[in-house]
Scaffold this motif. Structure first.
Motif, PDB file in Angstrom:
ATOM      1  N   MET A 245      42.113 109.344  16.027  1.00  0.00           N
ATOM      2  CA  MET A 245      41.170 109.448  17.153  1.00  0.00           C
ATOM      3  C   MET A 245      40.094 110.486  16.908  1.00  0.00           C
ATOM      4  N   LYS A 246      40.469 111.517  16.173  1.00  0.00           N
ATOM      5  CA  LYS A 246      39.604 112.681  16.035  1.00  0.00           C
ATOM      6  C   LYS A 246      38.230 112.296  15.497  1.00  0.00           C
ATOM      7  N   SER A 247      38.244 111.403  14.537  1.00  0.00           N
ATOM      8  CA  SER A 247      36.970 111.102  13.880  1.00  0.00           C
ATOM      9  C   SER A 247      36.297 109.856  14.451  1.00  0.00           C
ATOM     10  N   LYS A 248      36.937 109.259  15.468  1.00  0.00           N
ATOM     11  CA  LYS A 248      36.375 108.001  15.993  1.00  0.00           C
ATOM     12  C   LYS A 248      35.873 108.183  17.423  1.00  0.00           C
ATOM     13  N   LYS A 249      34.677 107.664  17.663  1.00  0.00           N
ATOM     14  CA  LYS A 249      34.167 107.714  19.039  1.00  0.00           C
ATOM     15  C   LYS A 249      34.676 106.489  19.793  1.00  0.00           C
ATOM     16  N   GLY A 250      34.797 106.637  21.097  1.00  0.00           N
ATOM     17  CA  GLY A 250      35.043 105.449  21.915  1.00  0.00           C
ATOM     18  C   GLY A 250      36.497 105.105  22.150  1.00  0.00           C
ATOM     19  N   THR A 251      37.431 105.963  21.676  1.00  0.00           N
ATOM     20  CA  THR A 251      38.849 105.630  21.893  1.00  0.00           C
ATOM     21  C   THR A 251      39.172 105.635  23.388  1.00  0.00           C
ATOM     22  N   ALA A 252      38.722 106.699  24.072  1.00  0.00           N
ATOM     23  CA  ALA A 252      39.002 106.786  25.513  1.00  0.00           C
ATOM     24  C   ALA A 252      38.370 105.605  26.238  1.00  0.00           C
ATOM     25  N   THR A 253      37.140 105.255  25.845  1.00  0.00           N
ATOM     26  CA  THR A 253      36.467 104.126  26.497  1.00  0.00           C
ATOM     27  C   THR A 253      37.311 102.868  26.385  1.00  0.00           C
ATOM     28  N   ARG A 254      37.881 102.668  25.221  1.00  0.00           N
ATOM     29  CA  ARG A 254      38.684 101.443  25.029  1.00  0.00           C
ATOM     30  C   ARG A 254      39.957 101.471  25.883  1.00  0.00           C
ATOM     31  N   ILE A 255      40.550 102.651  26.008  1.00  0.00           N
ATOM     32  CA  ILE A 255      41.755 102.747  26.861  1.00  0.00           C
ATOM     33  C   ILE A 255      41.369 102.406  28.302  1.00  0.00           C
ATOM     34  N   PHE A 256      40.267 103.024  28.752  1.00  0.00           N
ATOM     35  CA  PHE A 256      39.871 102.808  30.153  1.00  0.00           C
ATOM     36  C   PHE A 256      39.456 101.355  30.380  1.00  0.00           C
ATOM     37  N   ALA A 257      38.784 100.774  29.388  1.00  0.00           N
ATOM     38  CA  ALA A 257      38.364  99.378  29.531  1.00  0.00           C
ATOM     39  C   ALA A 257      39.596  98.478  29.644  1.00  0.00           C
ATOM     40  N   ALA A 258      40.582  98.727  28.787  1.00  0.00           N
ATOM     41  CA  ALA A 258      41.796  97.900  28.823  1.00  0.00           C
ATOM     42  C   ALA A 258      42.445  97.995  30.199  1.00  0.00           C
ATOM     43  N   LEU A 259      42.538  99.216  30.727  1.00  0.00           N
ATOM     44  CA  LEU A 259      43.203  99.407  32.015  1.00  0.00           C
ATOM     45  C   LEU A 259      42.371  98.808  33.149  1.00  0.00           C
ATOM     46  N   SER A 260      41.058  98.977  33.040  1.00  0.00           N
ATOM     47  CA  SER A 260      40.234  98.464  34.126  1.00  0.00           C
ATOM     48  C   SER A 260      40.233  96.935  34.163  1.00  0.00           C
ATOM     49  N   HIS A 261      40.197  96.284  32.982  1.00  0.00           N
ATOM     50  CA  HIS A 261      40.284  94.815  32.952  1.00  0.00           C
ATOM     51  C   HIS A 261      41.584  94.323  33.560  1.00  0.00           C
ATOM     52  N   ALA A 262      42.637  95.123  33.402  1.00  0.00           N
ATOM     53  CA  ALA A 262      43.933  94.717  33.965  1.00  0.00           C
ATOM     54  C   ALA A 262      44.073  95.174  35.413  1.00  0.00           C
ATOM     55  N   ASN A 263      42.976  95.697  35.964  1.00  0.00           N
ATOM     56  CA  ASN A 263      42.972  96.121  37.366  1.00  0.00           C
ATOM     57  C   ASN A 263      43.949  97.274  37.641  1.00  0.00           C
ATOM     58  N   ILE A 264      44.061  98.159  36.662  1.00  0.00           N
ATOM     59  CA  ILE A 264      44.975  99.301  36.830  1.00  0.00           C
ATOM     60  C   ILE A 264      44.159 100.554  37.119  1.00  0.00           C
ATOM     61  N   ASN A 265      44.519 101.207  38.196  1.00  0.00           N
ATOM     62  CA  ASN A 265      43.794 102.405  38.615  1.00  0.00           C
ATOM     63  C   ASN A 265      44.299 103.624  37.841  1.00  0.00           C
ATOM     64  N   ILE A 266      43.365 104.387  37.272  1.00  0.00           N
ATOM     65  CA  ILE A 266      43.758 105.604  36.552  1.00  0.00           C
ATOM     66  C   ILE A 266      43.701 106.779  37.511  1.00  0.00           C
ATOM     67  N   LYS A 267      44.832 107.492  37.617  1.00  0.00           N
ATOM     68  CA  LYS A 267      44.885 108.594  38.582  1.00  0.00           C
ATOM     69  C   LYS A 267      44.660 109.943  37.916  1.00  0.00           C
ATOM     70  N   MET A 268      44.868 109.983  36.618  1.00  0.00           N
ATOM     71  CA  MET A 268      44.716 111.267  35.924  1.00  0.00           C
ATOM     72  C   MET A 268      44.403 111.013  34.467  1.00  0.00           C
ATOM     73  N   ILE A 269      43.605 111.886  33.881  1.00  0.00           N
ATOM     74  CA  ILE A 269      43.284 111.759  32.457  1.00  0.00           C
ATOM     75  C   ILE A 269      43.430 113.141  31.838  1.00  0.00           C
ATOM     76  N   ASP A 270      44.055 113.194  30.673  1.00  0.00           N
ATOM     77  CA  ASP A 270      44.185 114.476  30.002  1.00  0.00           C
ATOM     78  C   ASP A 270      44.067 114.234  28.507  1.00  0.00           C
ATOM     79  N   GLN A 271      43.118 114.930  27.875  1.00  0.00           N
ATOM     80  CA  GLN A 271      43.046 114.800  26.418  1.00  0.00           C
ATOM     81  C   GLN A 271      43.301 116.166  25.818  1.00  0.00           C
ATOM     82  N   GLY A 272      44.301 116.241  24.925  1.00  0.00           N
ATOM     83  CA  GLY A 272      44.605 117.521  24.286  1.00  0.00           C
ATOM     84  C   GLY A 272      43.409 117.949  23.438  1.00  0.00           C
TER      85      GLY A 272
END
Ligand code: ASP
Length: 440
Positions: A382-409
């Motif tokens: 992930m470190k060297s790649k842009k857009g990983t978080a976007t892809r996670i959020f896109a996957a969840l949003s397409h599945a109609n899943i609400n994200i309540k919290m986000i934390d990136q170390g």
């Protein structure tokens, strides 16, 4: 080169499995020290010997039932293996001693440890290797904490005298000689401790699966297996529920930088999963290495005007948690908001916590949100790649899943999302599909 090899319970469940194990050991001279578990399940509804021992001890020591009758199914299990392997070994004296000690209430740990001990004696006999009782080589303090230094020194000096040996997993002894076990699955830890003591080049951990799966096979159908994973990635994933290896087992080998290879006893030629100190950038096929998650969290959500500029706000809350003995998982903060994510059981054990937070922090608003699940998406890529978080959020949003919290170390090794428990399985599936299926 020297290797320490640990075999899990299913790898030593019956004589046929013992033969496979012996073939594996004999096919490589570098496999010098062997750590066995107790016999595990032979079929789905079978009972592990460790569980039989706990139940037997309870029946004899606490319920006063007839010790010989209770112990008979256990001795039959071991005698069956001995007979099927065609050994002349007799464990009758050992059984007598164990039954006597059960009657004298030698303790649950002593009882459970006998599975590894007896299995170790059989395996050593079958291989023609020295048997080293873990009670003489692996030590705990009188308070029951693992004594790493003493164990390291004693194992190193004992094993120096033997080119090959079998050291049973799962237990050791306190200074007064009483037996203490690690937590369940602890033979993995013993293997790691032995590997460190002899400065092994490799710790092979043999089990009944092809390696570490990228996601839980109970959730994702036929998940891929991970080729190479770093200690840190595995630590993150084990903490969040990966269960191939005991969660403490990486610590002893990690200090010595010894890699672990998870291998399948039923398919020894397959390469399995390598767990390594570090891996070069671009060394993994996918951006993410694994997905894991846990349910049953609660969030204490606070809002306070100008929280951000109030000095000592976080300190007061952390001091309170320290005093109450509450361990938090995450504390994501906004400008005037803060969420304290804790295990729901832990919160339930401290019913006054929310009131106390009100007293020390005086928030404008406070509420508790229950039934949360956390999902960790872990990957050194992930470190060297842009857009990983976007892809996670896109996957969840397409599945109609609400994200309540986000934390990136800050190490950019993982992204953690908090969602409602009801969406847990679906969320893991869609993230897997997004990163693994779509990347081919
Ligand atoms: N036999 C013990 C258990 O069932 C330890 C182990 O297998 O690692 O937990």
């Amino acid at each position: 080169m020297s290797k320490v090899v640990k075999f899990g319970g299913s790898s030593l469940a019956d004589a046929n499995q013992f033969r496979k194990v012996a073939d594996i050991i004999r096919s490589d001279k570098e496999r010098r020290y062997v750590v066995p578990s107790a016999p595990g399940k032979r079929y789905k509804d079978d009972i592990k010997v460790t569980d039989m021992l706990y139940a037997c001890y309870d029946a004899v020591a606490n319920e006063g039932k007839n010790a010989y009758n209770q112990f008979a199914p256990i001795s039959e299990r071991f005698n069956g293996i001995i007979a099927d392997l065609g050994l002349t070994l007799s464990l009758d004296d050992e059984y007598e001693k164990i039954i006597d000690n059960f009657r004298k209430k030698a303790g649950k740990d002593y009882a459970a440890s006998r599975g590894e001990c007896l299995n170790g004696i059989i395996l050593a006999n079958y291989l023609g290797y020295e048997f080293i009782d873990a009670a003489k080589a692996i030590f705990f303090t009188s308070k029951g904490e693992f004594d790493a230094e003493l164990t390291d020194a004693s194992l190193a000096s004992i094993l120096e005298g033997y080119p090959n040996a079998v050291i049973p997993g799962f237990y050791g002894a306190r200074p007064d000689g009483t037996i203490k076990t690690f937590s369940r699955g602890g033979s993995d830890f013993t293997g790691s401790v032995v590997a460190r003591a002899i400065k092994a080049d490799l710790y092979e951990n043999w089990t009944d699966v092809p390696g570490v799966a990228l996601a839980d096979p109970r959730i994702v159908e036929n998940p891929k297996f991970i080729d190479v994973i770093t200690y840190r990635e595995l630590r993150e994933l084990s903490y969040m529920g990966f269960s191939v290896l005991h969660q403490d087992a990486i610590f002893p080998v990690r200090t010595a930088q010894i890699p672990i290879n998870i291998k399948n006893t039923n398919d020894p030629a397959a390469k399995g999963t390598m767990i390594v100190p570090s891996a070069p950038e671009g060394s993994n096929e996918h951006i993410i290495t694994g997905i894991a998650g846990k349910k049953h969290f609660s969030a204490v959500c606070l809002e306070k005007d100008e929280m951000n500029s109030e000095i000592g706000f976080l300190r007061r809350i952390l001091t309170l948690m320290d005093n109450e003995g509450i361990c938090f998982e995450h504390i994501p903060t906004g400008i005037d908001t803060m969420n304290i994510v804790v295990n729901s059981d832990e919160l339930a054990e401290h019913p006054n916590f929310v009131e106390r937070v009100k007293q020390v922090a005086n928030p404008n608003h406070i509420e508790v949100e229950n039934d949360l699940a956390l999902i960790a998406v872990v990957g050194r890529g992930m470190k060297s790649k842009k857009g990983t978080a976007t892809r996670i959020f896109a996957a969840l949003s397409h599945a109609n899943i609400n994200i309540k919290m986000i934390d990136q170390g800050s190490s950019e090794l993982n992204i953690i999302v908090g969602i409602h428990e009801a969406d847990f399985e679906k969320a893991i599936k869609v993230i897997y599909d997004m990163f693994i299926l779509s990347e081919g």
